[in-house]
Design an enzyme around this catalytic site. Structure first.
Site, mmCIF file in Angstrom:
data_model
loop_
_atom_site.group_PDB
_atom_site.id
_atom_site.type_symbol
_atom_site.label_atom_id
_atom_site.label_comp_id
_atom_site.label_asym_id
_atom_site.label_seq_id
_atom_site.Cartn_x
_atom_site.Cartn_y
_atom_site.Cartn_z
ATOM 1 N N ASP A 57 1.024 -1.103 -0.052
ATOM 2 C CA ASP A 57 -0.087 -0.024 0.137
ATOM 3 C C ASP A 57 0.720 1.211 -0.015
ATOM 4 O O ASP A 57 1.957 1.219 0.664
ATOM 5 C CB ASP A 57 -0.820 -0.101 1.261
ATOM 6 C CG ASP A 57 -2.107 0.966 1.194
ATOM 7 O OD1 ASP A 57 -2.275 1.404 -0.271
ATOM 8 O OD2 ASP A 57 -2.525 1.201 2.157
ATOM 9 N N ARG A 78 -1.133 9.509 -10.063
ATOM 10 C CA ARG A 78 -1.069 7.864 -9.056
ATOM 11 C C ARG A 78 -0.428 6.895 -10.082
ATOM 12 O O ARG A 78 0.316 6.082 -9.289
ATOM 13 C CB ARG A 78 -2.724 7.692 -8.729
ATOM 14 C CG ARG A 78 -3.128 8.577 -7.720
ATOM 15 C CD ARG A 78 -4.539 8.208 -7.530
ATOM 16 N NE ARG A 78 -4.529 6.878 -6.910
ATOM 17 C CZ ARG A 78 -4.357 6.536 -5.504
ATOM 18 N NH1 ARG A 78 -4.289 7.567 -4.636
ATOM 19 N NH2 ARG A 78 -4.473 5.239 -5.207
ATOM 20 N N GLU A 81 -12.208 -4.903 -4.203
ATOM 21 C CA GLU A 81 -12.908 -3.512 -3.955
ATOM 22 C C GLU A 81 -12.127 -2.433 -4.716
ATOM 23 O O GLU A 81 -12.594 -1.203 -4.903
ATOM 24 C CB GLU A 81 -12.539 -3.073 -2.461
ATOM 25 C CG GLU A 81 -13.626 -3.984 -1.545
ATOM 26 C CD GLU A 81 -13.128 -5.287 -1.209
ATOM 27 O OE1 GLU A 81 -11.993 -5.330 -1.035
ATOM 28 O OE2 GLU A 81 -14.101 -6.330 -1.196
ATOM 29 N N ASN A 82 -11.036 -2.791 -5.429
ATOM 30 C CA ASN A 82 -10.288 -1.903 -5.956
ATOM 31 C C ASN A 82 -10.992 -1.532 -7.441
ATOM 32 O O ASN A 82 -10.706 -0.452 -8.040
ATOM 33 C CB ASN A 82 -8.798 -2.287 -6.314
ATOM 34 C CG ASN A 82 -7.915 -2.151 -5.065
ATOM 35 O OD1 ASN A 82 -7.024 -2.983 -4.975
ATOM 36 N ND2 ASN A 82 -8.137 -1.078 -4.251
ATOM 37 N N GLU A 96 1.310 -12.990 12.622
ATOM 38 C CA GLU A 96 2.112 -11.596 13.229
ATOM 39 C C GLU A 96 2.046 -10.519 12.296
ATOM 40 O O GLU A 96 1.953 -10.721 11.167
ATOM 41 C CB GLU A 96 3.526 -11.954 13.434
ATOM 42 C CG GLU A 96 3.936 -13.051 14.476
ATOM 43 C CD GLU A 96 3.461 -12.677 15.761
ATOM 44 O OE1 GLU A 96 3.468 -11.382 16.319
ATOM 45 O OE2 GLU A 96 2.916 -13.643 16.564
HETATM 46 C C1 IPE Z 1 -5.456 -2.938 -0.090
HETATM 47 O O1 IPE Z 1 -5.145 -1.404 -0.480
HETATM 48 C C2 IPE Z 1 -5.331 -3.343 -1.412
HETATM 49 C C3 IPE Z 1 -4.109 -3.599 -2.000
HETATM 50 C C4 IPE Z 1 -2.933 -3.446 -1.360
HETATM 51 C C5 IPE Z 1 -4.063 -4.384 -3.172
HETATM 52 P P1 IPE Z 1 -6.089 -0.372 -0.520
HETATM 53 O O2 IPE Z 1 -5.614 0.931 -0.489
HETATM 54 O O3 IPE Z 1 -7.149 -0.631 -1.547
HETATM 55 O O4 IPE Z 1 -7.014 -0.411 0.904
HETATM 56 P P2 IPE Z 1 -7.778 0.724 1.607
HETATM 57 O O5 IPE Z 1 -8.623 1.118 0.721
HETATM 58 O O6 IPE Z 1 -7.167 1.779 2.079
HETATM 59 O O7 IPE Z 1 -8.322 0.016 2.974
HETATM 60 C C1 IPE Z 2 -1.426 0.374 -3.394
HETATM 61 O O1 IPE Z 2 -1.322 1.760 -3.290
HETATM 62 C C2 IPE Z 2 -1.787 -0.235 -4.698
HETATM 63 C C3 IPE Z 2 -3.208 -1.037 -4.778
HETATM 64 C C4 IPE Z 2 -3.951 -0.890 -3.986
HETATM 65 C C5 IPE Z 2 -3.476 -1.528 -6.187
HETATM 66 P P1 IPE Z 2 -2.762 2.755 -3.054
HETATM 67 O O2 IPE Z 2 -2.751 3.038 -4.472
HETATM 68 O O3 IPE Z 2 -3.600 2.049 -2.490
HETATM 69 O O4 IPE Z 2 -1.920 3.818 -2.633
HETATM 70 P P2 IPE Z 2 -2.449 4.851 -1.511
HETATM 71 O O5 IPE Z 2 -3.289 4.241 -0.577
HETATM 72 O O6 IPE Z 2 -3.480 5.696 -2.222
HETATM 73 O O7 IPE Z 2 -1.128 5.873 -1.202
HETATM 74 MG MG MG Z 3 -4.152 2.475 -0.393
#
Ligand code: IPE
Ligand code: IPE
Ligand code: MG
Length: 243
Positions: free
Chosen positions: A17, A30, A64-65, A204
């Site tokens: 993340d 992004r 959910e992405n 953990e």
């Molecule tokens: C979790 O990250 C999913 C992945 C790392 C692929 P998100 O960025 O989607 O999670 P939330 O929305 O902050 O919980």
């Molecule tokens: C994780 O990074 C990648 C995916 C969830 C695919 P994010 O895209 O969630 O990055 P932040 O959380 O917006 O910084």
């Molecule tokens: Mg994220």
């Protein structure tokens, strides 16, 4: 060369993340963060192989992405294509066995084919198990397993009394893998976001502030050292308390 960790977990799972925030800090779109995140995947996989880790699971795209803007989802899908094309040879050479866990039915046909090809191409490999959680959701996975068992029971093929945690776990995508003993989440968020809910019962958890594109060999090494210093009890008491 950094020294070899003393106590390796059997299975490390990582919620990658922070790509978006990494890009934002640099006034970049992004998508640039996701591209940099691919570099971190490469470095982390190489480091895990070099350390002799047996199982590494990376959360790449959650169920959910899909809620993200179309352009971002498109950019992420494009990156998966790039990754499969550019990294498969090295993974094969490193004797890595690839698996993809997740829904499968919702991704584009060519990506689905790449998933199947990468799995069959590495099926005989005996080195590290590298699993990508891709269009993966833990609740969905548990519901799918439940549905399968319920169907078998309704059709008289299964006695409900014989359902045990072990039997249930065999119906999950991760049935060929041990449960993760270390789950790492980068970017300072303290949640699982629907990742390996069943499998992480006794994992953990390690939350680090590093944004995913900045993660790599050193960060993995540090995470494993922190794991080695933890005391795991699994509901029992430690041996000193018993003595
Ligand atoms: C979790 O990250 C999913 C992945 C790392 C692929 P998100 O960025 O989607 O999670 P939330 O929305 O902050 O919980
Ligand atoms: C994780 O990074 C990648 C995916 C969830 C695919 P994010 O895209 O969630 O990055 P932040 O959380 O917006 O910084
Ligand atoms: Mg994220």
């Amino acid at each position: 060369m950094s020294k070899a960790p003393t106590h390796l977990p059997k299975h490390v799972a990582i919620i990658m993340d922070g790509n978006g925030r990494w890009a934002k800090k640099r006034h970049l779109p992004r998508e640039a963060g996701h591209y940099a995140g691919m570099g971190a995947v490469r470095e982390t996989v190489r480091a895990a192989c070099d350390m002799g880790l047996e199982n590494l699971t990376l959360f790449a795209f959650s169920s959910e992405n899909w809620k993200r803007p179309k352009t971002e989802v498109g950019a992420l899908m494009a990156l998966f294509r790039v990754y499969f094309r550019s990294d498969m040879d090295e993974l094969v050479e490193r004797n890595v066995r690839m698996r993809i866990i997740g829904h499968r039915g919702r991704v584009a046909g060519d990506i689905h084919q790449m998933i199947l090809d990468s799995e069959s191409r590495t099926a005989q490999n005996t080195g590290m198990n590298l699993t990508f959680a891709f269009d993966y959701g833990g609740q969905e996975e548990i519901v799918a397993a439940t549905r399968e068992l319920a169907r078998a029971a309704a059709e008289g093929r299964l006695d409900p009394e014989t359902i045990t945690p072990e039997l249930f776990a065999q119906r999950l995508f991760t049935n060929a893998l041990p449960e993760p003993d270390l789950v790492i989440r980068t970017s300072g968020e303290h949640r699982l976001s629907n990742f390996l809910l069943w499998q992480s019962a006794y994992a953990e958890l390690l939350f680090v502030d590093t944004l995913w594109p900045d993660f790599g060999r050193d960060a993995l090494q540090k995470a494993i050292e922190s794991f080695a210093a933890r005391e795991r009890r699994f509901g029992a008491v430690n041996s000193e308390a018993v003595a």
